[in-house]
Design a protein around this motif. Structure first.
Motif, PDB file in Angstrom:
ATOM      1  N   ASP A  34     -62.322  32.624  43.962  1.00 14.71           N
ATOM      2  CA  ASP A  34     -62.828  33.910  44.449  1.00 14.71           C
ATOM      3  C   ASP A  34     -61.688  34.914  44.605  1.00 14.71           C
ATOM      4  OD1 ASP A  34     -65.406  32.902  44.544  1.00 14.71           O
ATOM      5  OD2 ASP A  34     -65.276  32.359  46.679  1.00 14.71           O
ATOM      6  N   ILE A  35     -60.513  34.404  44.952  1.00 14.16           N
ATOM      7  CA  ILE A  35     -59.344  35.280  45.125  1.00 14.16           C
ATOM      8  C   ILE A  35     -59.009  35.959  43.797  1.00 14.16           C
ATOM      9  CG2 ILE A  35     -56.889  35.378  45.753  1.00 14.16           C
ATOM     10  CD1 ILE A  35     -57.424  32.772  47.415  1.00 14.16           C
ATOM     11  N   TRP A  36     -58.942  35.168  42.713  1.00 13.23           N
ATOM     12  CA  TRP A  36     -58.602  35.729  41.401  1.00 13.23           C
ATOM     13  C   TRP A  36     -59.674  36.722  40.942  1.00 13.23           C
ATOM     14  CZ3 TRP A  36     -54.126  35.500  38.934  1.00 13.23           C
ATOM     15  CH2 TRP A  36     -54.073  35.972  37.623  1.00 13.23           C
ATOM     16  N   GLN A  37     -60.924  36.371  41.181  1.00 10.69           N
ATOM     17  CA  GLN A  37     -62.021  37.260  40.786  1.00 10.69           C
ATOM     18  C   GLN A  37     -61.920  38.587  41.547  1.00 10.69           C
ATOM     19  OE1 GLN A  37     -63.744  36.307  38.149  1.00 10.69           O
ATOM     20  NE2 GLN A  37     -62.653  34.365  38.255  1.00 10.69           N
ATOM     21  N   ALA A  38     -61.596  38.518  42.844  1.00 11.23           N
ATOM     22  CA  ALA A  38     -61.455  39.739  43.641  1.00 11.23           C
ATOM     23  C   ALA A  38     -60.265  40.569  43.153  1.00 11.23           C
ATOM     24  CB  ALA A  38     -61.299  39.393  45.118  1.00 11.23           C
ATOM     25  N   LEU A  39     -59.180  39.893  42.787  1.00  6.68           N
ATOM     26  CA  LEU A  39     -58.014  40.592  42.242  1.00  6.68           C
ATOM     27  C   LEU A  39     -58.399  41.310  40.940  1.00  6.68           C
ATOM     28  CD1 LEU A  39     -54.932  41.169  42.357  1.00  6.68           C
ATOM     29  CD2 LEU A  39     -54.597  39.030  41.120  1.00  6.68           C
ATOM     30  N   ALA A  88     -53.766  39.188  47.495  1.00  6.22           N
ATOM     31  CA  ALA A  88     -54.109  37.972  46.750  1.00  6.22           C
ATOM     32  C   ALA A  88     -53.029  36.910  46.940  1.00  6.22           C
ATOM     33  CB  ALA A  88     -54.289  38.296  45.270  1.00  6.22           C
ATOM     34  N   LYS A  89     -51.763  37.300  46.880  1.00 10.22           N
ATOM     35  CA  LYS A  89     -50.671  36.339  47.102  1.00 10.22           C
ATOM     36  C   LYS A  89     -50.788  35.696  48.476  1.00 10.22           C
ATOM     37  CE  LYS A  89     -47.047  38.432  44.295  1.00 10.22           C
ATOM     38  NZ  LYS A  89     -45.743  39.110  44.350  1.00 10.22           N
ATOM     39  N   GLN A  90     -51.083  36.523  49.488  1.00 13.63           N
ATOM     40  CA  GLN A  90     -51.213  35.989  50.850  1.00 13.63           C
ATOM     41  C   GLN A  90     -52.387  35.013  50.936  1.00 13.63           C
ATOM     42  OE1 GLN A  90     -49.054  36.389  53.521  1.00 13.63           O
ATOM     43  NE2 GLN A  90     -50.305  34.662  54.177  1.00 13.63           N
ATOM     44  N   ARG A  91     -53.499  35.358  50.337  1.00 14.06           N
ATOM     45  CA  ARG A  91     -54.667  34.459  50.379  1.00 14.06           C
ATOM     46  C   ARG A  91     -54.395  33.176  49.606  1.00 14.06           C
ATOM     47  NH1 ARG A  91     -60.173  37.086  49.526  1.00 14.06           N
ATOM     48  NH2 ARG A  91     -60.738  34.885  49.526  1.00 14.06           N
ATOM     49  N   PHE A  92     -53.718  33.269  48.449  1.00 11.60           N
ATOM     50  CA  PHE A  92     -53.353  32.051  47.711  1.00 11.60           C
ATOM     51  C   PHE A  92     -52.410  31.188  48.557  1.00 11.60           C
ATOM     52  CE2 PHE A  92     -54.487  34.024  43.474  1.00 11.60           C
ATOM     53  CZ  PHE A  92     -55.451  33.078  43.151  1.00 11.60           C
ATOM     54  N   ALA A  93     -51.460  31.827  49.236  1.00 12.74           N
ATOM     55  CA  ALA A  93     -50.531  31.084  50.090  1.00 12.74           C
ATOM     56  C   ALA A  93     -51.279  30.365  51.204  1.00 12.74           C
ATOM     57  CB  ALA A  93     -49.471  32.026  50.667  1.00 12.74           C
ATOM     58  N   ALA A 141     -51.709  25.042  47.913  1.00 17.39           N
ATOM     59  CA  ALA A 141     -50.407  24.426  48.201  1.00 17.39           C
ATOM     60  C   ALA A 141     -49.279  25.100  47.429  1.00 17.39           C
ATOM     61  CB  ALA A 141     -50.469  22.935  47.848  1.00 17.39           C
ATOM     62  N   LEU A 142     -49.549  26.274  46.850  1.00 13.37           N
ATOM     63  CA  LEU A 142     -48.515  26.966  46.081  1.00 13.37           C
ATOM     64  C   LEU A 142     -47.461  27.555  47.004  1.00 13.37           C
ATOM     65  CD1 LEU A 142     -50.766  28.850  43.494  1.00 13.37           C
ATOM     66  CD2 LEU A 142     -49.343  26.850  43.078  1.00 13.37           C
ATOM     67  N   SER A 143     -46.213  27.382  46.629  1.00 16.56           N
ATOM     68  CA  SER A 143     -45.096  27.925  47.406  1.00 16.56           C
ATOM     69  C   SER A 143     -44.958  29.425  47.121  1.00 16.56           C
ATOM     70  CB  SER A 143     -43.802  27.216  47.018  1.00 16.56           C
ATOM     71  OG  SER A 143     -43.408  27.617  45.712  1.00 16.56           O
ATOM     72  N   PRO A 144     -44.258  30.155  47.985  1.00 12.79           N
ATOM     73  CA  PRO A 144     -44.010  31.578  47.708  1.00 12.79           C
ATOM     74  C   PRO A 144     -43.320  31.791  46.358  1.00 12.79           C
ATOM     75  CG  PRO A 144     -43.490  31.084  49.989  1.00 12.79           C
ATOM     76  CD  PRO A 144     -43.777  29.764  49.318  1.00 12.79           C
ATOM     77  N   ALA A 145     -42.385  30.902  45.989  1.00 15.13           N
ATOM     78  CA  ALA A 145     -41.693  31.034  44.695  1.00 15.13           C
ATOM     79  C   ALA A 145     -42.672  30.847  43.537  1.00 15.13           C
ATOM     80  CB  ALA A 145     -40.561  30.019  44.597  1.00 15.13           C
ATOM     81  N   GLN A 146     -43.575  29.876  43.656  1.00 14.65           N
ATOM     82  CA  GLN A 146     -44.566  29.660  42.594  1.00 14.65           C
ATOM     83  C   GLN A 146     -45.505  30.856  42.480  1.00 14.65           C
ATOM     84  OE1 GLN A 146     -45.993  25.877  44.137  1.00 14.65           O
ATOM     85  NE2 GLN A 146     -45.294  24.868  42.257  1.00 14.65           N
ATOM     86  N   LEU A 147     -45.907  31.405  43.612  1.00 16.41           N
ATOM     87  CA  LEU A 147     -46.785  32.580  43.588  1.00 16.41           C
ATOM     88  C   LEU A 147     -46.087  33.767  42.945  1.00 16.41           C
ATOM     89  CD1 LEU A 147     -48.397  32.240  47.113  1.00 16.41           C
ATOM     90  CD2 LEU A 147     -49.559  32.004  44.909  1.00 16.41           C
TER      91      LEU A 147
END
Length: 194
Positions: free
Chosen positions: A45-50, A60-65, A69-75
């Motif tokens: 849903d996050i990607w769709q909203a983006l 979106a980065k904050q919601r994915f975080a 389990a994605l790290s800030p570097a991966q995001l």
């Protein structure tokens, strides 16, 4: 031009290539299940909203975080891949593996994570490039860089990964498929283990 209020462009796999699993492998170097990670991210849903524009990239980065389990570097890496084309180094030396030509040792290993087997990708790239250099020194292969191939065969320089397949198609027209194995190193399983 009258009567048009909206023009819709179909971007994915029409104007630009869209391969979520490849994006995961190339940006995150994920040796795990790229299909599952691609679905987790790109079907969310996050990607769709983006994509709809109802979330900013920062939101979106904050919601994915928060939700993955994605790290800030991966995001950050994923974000850069989403907004930029992948650049190729002009000194990259294409390599064969499993009857496929890859733009570089790094691309070959990212597309075949089982070859790294959880090890250090940087060391594996260095090792593979060393094997190609030895093969060149022993006269087995020319091991040409993208720039050198372009200069020798009068092909336009390429700077991005999405231009590689077209570059190879032009080269095949000039020299034939068989001659490619004389130009570029081929990784064979027995070579990897030695």
């Amino acid at each position: 031009m009258t009567g048009y209020q909206t023009i819709i462009f179909d971007i994915g796999n029409v104007i630009v290539r869209w391969s979520p699993e490849e994006i995961i492998r190339l940006t995150l170097g994920d040796a795990g299940d790229a299909h599952a990670h691609a679905n987790q991210i790109f079907q969310s849903d996050i990607w769709q909203a983006l994509n709809r524009g109802t979330l900013t990239e920062a939101q979106a980065k904050q919601r994915f975080a928060d939700d993955t389990a994605l790290s800030p570097a991966q995001l950050e890496t994923l974000s850069a891949a989403h907004t930029e084309r992948e650049k190729l180094k002009s000194q990259s030396k294409p390599m064969f593996y499993g009857n496929k030509l890859y733009p570089s040792a790094r691309h070959l290993l990212l597309a075949n994570p089982d070859l790294v087997a959880g090890g250090d990708l940087g060391k594996a790239v260095t090792s593979l490039n060393d094997k190609a250099r030895r093969a060149k020194n022993q006269g087995e292969v020319r091991n040409l860089s993208l720039d050198r191939v372009g200069a020798e065969y009068d092909l336009a320089k390429i700077g991005f990964a999405d231009e590689f397949d077209g570059f190879v198609a032009q080269l095949v027209e000039l020299v034939g498929e068989v001659a490619l194995t004389e130009l570029f190193y081929e990784l064979k399983l027995r070579t990897l283990l030695s």
